[in-house]
Design an enzyme around this catalytic site. Sequence first.
Site, PDB file in Angstrom:
ATOM      1  N   SER A  66      10.739  23.239   3.950  1.00  0.00           N
ATOM      2  CA  SER A  66      11.842  23.245   2.982  1.00  0.00           C
ATOM      3  C   SER A  66      11.544  23.988   1.688  1.00  0.00           C
ATOM      4  O   SER A  66      12.452  24.182   0.883  1.00  0.00           O
ATOM      5  CB  SER A  66      12.263  21.814   2.659  1.00  0.00           C
ATOM      6  N   LYS A  69      13.753  26.874   1.112  1.00  0.00           N
ATOM      7  CA  LYS A  69      15.124  26.720   0.600  1.00  0.00           C
ATOM      8  C   LYS A  69      15.285  27.350  -0.789  1.00  0.00           C
ATOM      9  O   LYS A  69      16.388  27.742  -1.171  1.00  0.00           O
ATOM     10  CB  LYS A  69      15.507  25.235   0.571  1.00  0.00           C
ATOM     11  N   TYR A 193      18.180  28.847   9.946  1.00  0.00           N
ATOM     12  CA  TYR A 193      17.539  27.722   9.244  1.00  0.00           C
ATOM     13  C   TYR A 193      16.176  27.378   9.859  1.00  0.00           C
ATOM     14  O   TYR A 193      15.172  27.246   9.149  1.00  0.00           O
ATOM     15  CB  TYR A 193      18.480  26.509   9.280  1.00  0.00           C
ATOM     16  N   TYR A 244      14.205  15.464  -2.977  1.00  0.00           N
ATOM     17  CA  TYR A 244      15.148  14.526  -2.347  1.00  0.00           C
ATOM     18  C   TYR A 244      15.205  13.205  -3.121  1.00  0.00           C
ATOM     19  O   TYR A 244      15.314  13.231  -4.340  1.00  0.00           O
ATOM     20  CB  TYR A 244      14.774  14.301  -0.858  1.00  0.00           C
ATOM     21  N   VAL A 262       8.192  19.547   4.553  1.00  0.00           N
ATOM     22  CA  VAL A 262       7.496  18.578   5.421  1.00  0.00           C
ATOM     23  C   VAL A 262       6.237  19.145   6.075  1.00  0.00           C
ATOM     24  O   VAL A 262       5.519  18.417   6.755  1.00  0.00           O
ATOM     25  CB  VAL A 262       8.404  17.959   6.520  1.00  0.00           C
TER      26      VAL A 262
HETATM   27  N1  LIG Z   1      11.984  18.456   4.185  1.00  0.00           N
HETATM   28  C1  LIG Z   1      11.791  19.445   5.018  1.00  0.00           C
HETATM   29  O1  LIG Z   1      10.885  20.246   4.879  1.00  0.00           O
HETATM   30  C2  LIG Z   1      12.713  19.463   6.196  1.00  0.00           C
HETATM   31  C3  LIG Z   1      12.709  20.773   6.932  1.00  0.00           C
HETATM   32  C4  LIG Z   1      12.750  20.622   8.408  1.00  0.00           C
HETATM   33  N2  LIG Z   1      12.783  21.938   8.999  1.00  0.00           N
HETATM   34  C5  LIG Z   1      13.964  19.835   8.841  1.00  0.00           C
HETATM   35  O2  LIG Z   1      15.017  20.400   8.878  1.00  0.00           O
HETATM   36  O3  LIG Z   1      13.895  18.683   9.141  1.00  0.00           O
END
Ligand SMILES: NC(=O)CC[C@H](N)C(=O)O
Length: 311
Positions: A66, A69, A193, A244, A262
């Site tokens: 993420s 993003k 994505y 988050y 993650v």
């Molecule tokens: N928080 C993350 O890094 C989530 C990204 C992961 N690719 C997902 O969509 O679940």
Amino acid sequence: MAEPDLAPIIAAIAEEMKAAPDRGTVASYIPGLARIDPARFGIAVVTASGEAFTAGDAEMSFSIQSVSKVFALTLALGKIGDALWRRVGREPSGTAFNSIVQLEAERGIPRNPFINAGAIVVCDVNLSRARPVEAVAELLRFVRYLAEDETIGIDRMVASSEAETGFRNVALANFMRAYGNILHAPEEALWLYFNQCAIAMSCTQLAMSGRYLMASGRHPSGASVVSPGRARRINALMMMCGHYDASGDFAFRIGLPGKSGVGGGILAIAPGKASIAVWSPGLNAQGNSQLGTLALERLATRTGWSIFEGS
Ligand SMILES: NC(=O)CC[C@H](N)C(=O)O
């Protein structure tokens, strides 16, 4: 405040992290991430004057997930500017990164571009009229340019393992499609994505990529990546939404704009001072790097870099 003596500070943090007892849990819901060694820890700090300081596994490549993003949002704002805010909000969600609960009451408009739903809308914007392979190539070109490193690539194994198991993301994309907030085929936005999440970088490469956000939108070449106002706003979003439902805790403990993934990476920005990347694959309950967060807390304390000042 005097310039902090970074080399010993970073070396000490890496040494402390080696011995840390609670390393969190490696993400296993994406099979390609489950095999990563939880003992890893890396840190890279690139200062405004262009010096780089690293310690631990700073050159080891990991899945940025993420953190991507931030770069995708930067591209989308370049394409459609503030029109983006008609399709994505800019409020913290207070919910998990992959939550669907607010989307029904809020008619398919995700709270912010850093939760999964918001990032999938950003991917839909970045598809513009291009094919998904072209859109992912554009994003990869962008991060290579930011980092001045042509070796950055995508871990295809991680991308395909998430494509096979990313049912929640499939649900989010289809749910938003039903509200008319995904304009392309949901599979295309999702393909982009999953591939953007699978970009692999080292801490050094990630800290280099973030330099524009510490430098009022400027690339070290002198070129403008984004305007100073846009850099300021991207940093604000990272501060409010980058972790988050742990964004408040991150601001409380560290006080810097940050974006986690993650894969265990975090990009943090000390505006005017440094671009910082940390990586340790074990996650806390909110899916943010356990030791990465602790290391940043110590770095912010020892350097006095929190935007709220104070050590
Ligand atoms: N928080 C993350 O890094 C989530 C990204 C992961 N690719 C997902 O969509 O679940």
